[in-house]
Design an enzyme around this catalytic site. Structure first.
Site, PDB file in Angstrom:
ATOM      1  N   CYS A  76      42.156  37.400  43.509  1.00 44.12           N
ATOM      2  CA  CYS A  76      41.501  36.827  42.329  1.00 44.12           C
ATOM      3  C   CYS A  76      42.258  35.638  41.756  1.00 44.12           C
ATOM      4  CB  CYS A  76      41.264  37.905  41.268  1.00 44.12           C
ATOM      5  SG  CYS A  76      42.757  38.654  40.569  1.00 44.12           S
TER       6      CYS A  76
ATOM      7  N   HIS B 113      42.642  41.670  36.604  1.00 46.33           N
ATOM      8  CA  HIS B 113      41.676  40.817  37.293  1.00 46.33           C
ATOM      9  C   HIS B 113      41.400  39.581  36.451  1.00 46.33           C
ATOM     10  CE1 HIS B 113      38.581  39.725  40.106  1.00 46.33           C
ATOM     11  NE2 HIS B 113      37.602  39.811  39.216  1.00 46.33           N
TER      12      HIS B 113
ATOM     13  N   GLU C  59      34.428  34.614  41.351  1.00 51.08           N
ATOM     14  CA  GLU C  59      35.579  35.514  41.452  1.00 51.08           C
ATOM     15  C   GLU C  59      35.825  35.924  42.888  1.00 51.08           C
ATOM     16  OE1 GLU C  59      34.923  39.337  39.670  1.00 51.08           O
ATOM     17  OE2 GLU C  59      32.988  39.624  40.668  1.00 51.08           O
TER      18      GLU C  59
END
Length: 342
Positions: A242, A296, A308
């Protein structure tokens, strides 16, 4: 059976596929404009933002060799005072001081040196052969500061440019992004030596804007990676995690940000998630009130969507932002901008 009327319509039928393709292209470009426009693609709340253009993304990670106002020598402080004094005499705003100080730190580390590349001399490494003045003049802090400011004022819109862009426009350096690493130190000098509170001009609670084109470039890069696999610890070009995706996205936009998501949270100013604009970072955390539990990070791209690299079960993708997700951290980050004034 063919009639004169149907024969007349035949050319129109041949054009129909091209009309459909043209309409689809217009629709695609319109959606793209909405997603990338900083004033249309975001969630609006009426908040006003200041355009500081001051990068903190490289601060504290060796980009400025650890320099702080406390580590400056007496000579460096005296030269900084001279630069500020000239600006005050010229009745220039603190933003001009920031540009000059960041420039002098990059060019000479605020030392009035009598050597440099080719015939460059002094605080700003100005070249007599390029019309900056005589060797005696460009090694005089007052003169060199004044002529730097005069050249800066000749730049249209200098006061709305990122500091590093304004400096580069005057200096025309071979290293155009080098000034950015000195901007946080320049702010400290203006605050402490120049006795100016909040020299960026940002009101408490506001967040600076990204340099022009940065968000679009970062988003464009990330969208180009859609479909590539997630691999923990990967930073491209064949796979990403990420934070690795966002690291490379902003690298493509000419900006340096931290590697991991928890550091990326602190890589710029914060703003409520309802005020995000394309290019801002959104975060998930086990405890949304505690940034140390972030696990995240995604990038908002407008139109209530984000890009993402989620996990090993899903490749890089575009998804709707889950605004009601209980792990969504309430503050977003605009990378590379000045932290919000306290």
């Amino acid at each position: 059976m063919s009639t004169p009327f149907t024969r007349a319509l035949r050319p129109l039928r041949l054009l129909l596929p091209f009309v459909v393709i043209g309409m689809a292209l217009v629709l695609f470009l319109t959606v793209g404009f909405l997603a990338f426009s900083p004033n249309i693609g975001g969630r609006q709340s009426g908040a006003d933002w200041c355009d500081t253009g001051i990068s903190t993304a490289t601060a504290g990670r060796g980009g400025n060799a650890g320099a702080t106002i406390e580590t400056l020598t007496d000579e460096q402080k005296q030269n900084a005072s001279a630069i500020i004094s000239v600006a005050k005499d010229m009745d220039l705003p603190p933003r001009a001081w920031l540009v000059a100080l960041a420039t002098a730190m990059q060019e000479s580390t605020l030392r009035n040196i009598d050597y440099g590349d080719r015939d460059s001399l002094g605080l700003f490494q100005q070249r007599p052969s390029m019309g900056w003045g005589t060797p005696a003049e460009v090694t005089d802090p007052a003169y060199s500061s004044r002529i730097f400011y005069e050249r800066l004022l000749e730049v249209p819109g200098w006061d709305s440019m990122p500091v590093t862009v304004a400096a580069q426009t005057v200096q025309r350096s071979a290293f155009p992004d080098a000034y950015a690493k000195w901007e946080p130190l320049a702010v400290s000098i203006v605050e402490q030596i120049g006795d100016v509170t909040n020299p960026t001009g940002c009101e408490p609670g506001t967040t600076g804007a990204l340099p022009p084109g940065a968000a679009g470039a970062a988003i464009g890069f990330a969208l180009g990676e859609v479909g590539k696999p997630y691999v923990w610890g990967a930073t491209g070009p064949n796979a990403y995690d990420c934070s690795g995706l966002l690291l490379r996205a902003y690298e493509a936009a000419g900006m340096t940000i931290p590697r991991v998501s928890r550091d990326q949270y602190n890589s710029g100013g914060h703003l409520p998630v309802q005020d995000v604009q394309p290019g801002d970072f959104l975060f998930y955390a086990h405890d949304p009130s505690d940034p140390s539990t972030i696990y995240h990070v995604t990038m908002f791209i407008g139109d209530d969507k984000m890009v993402e690299a989620p996990n090993k079960d899903h490749p890089v993708r575009v998804q709707p932002v889950p605004w009601d997700f209980e792990d969504l951290v309430p503050l977003a980050t605009r990378p590379g901008t000045t932290p919000n004034p306290a």
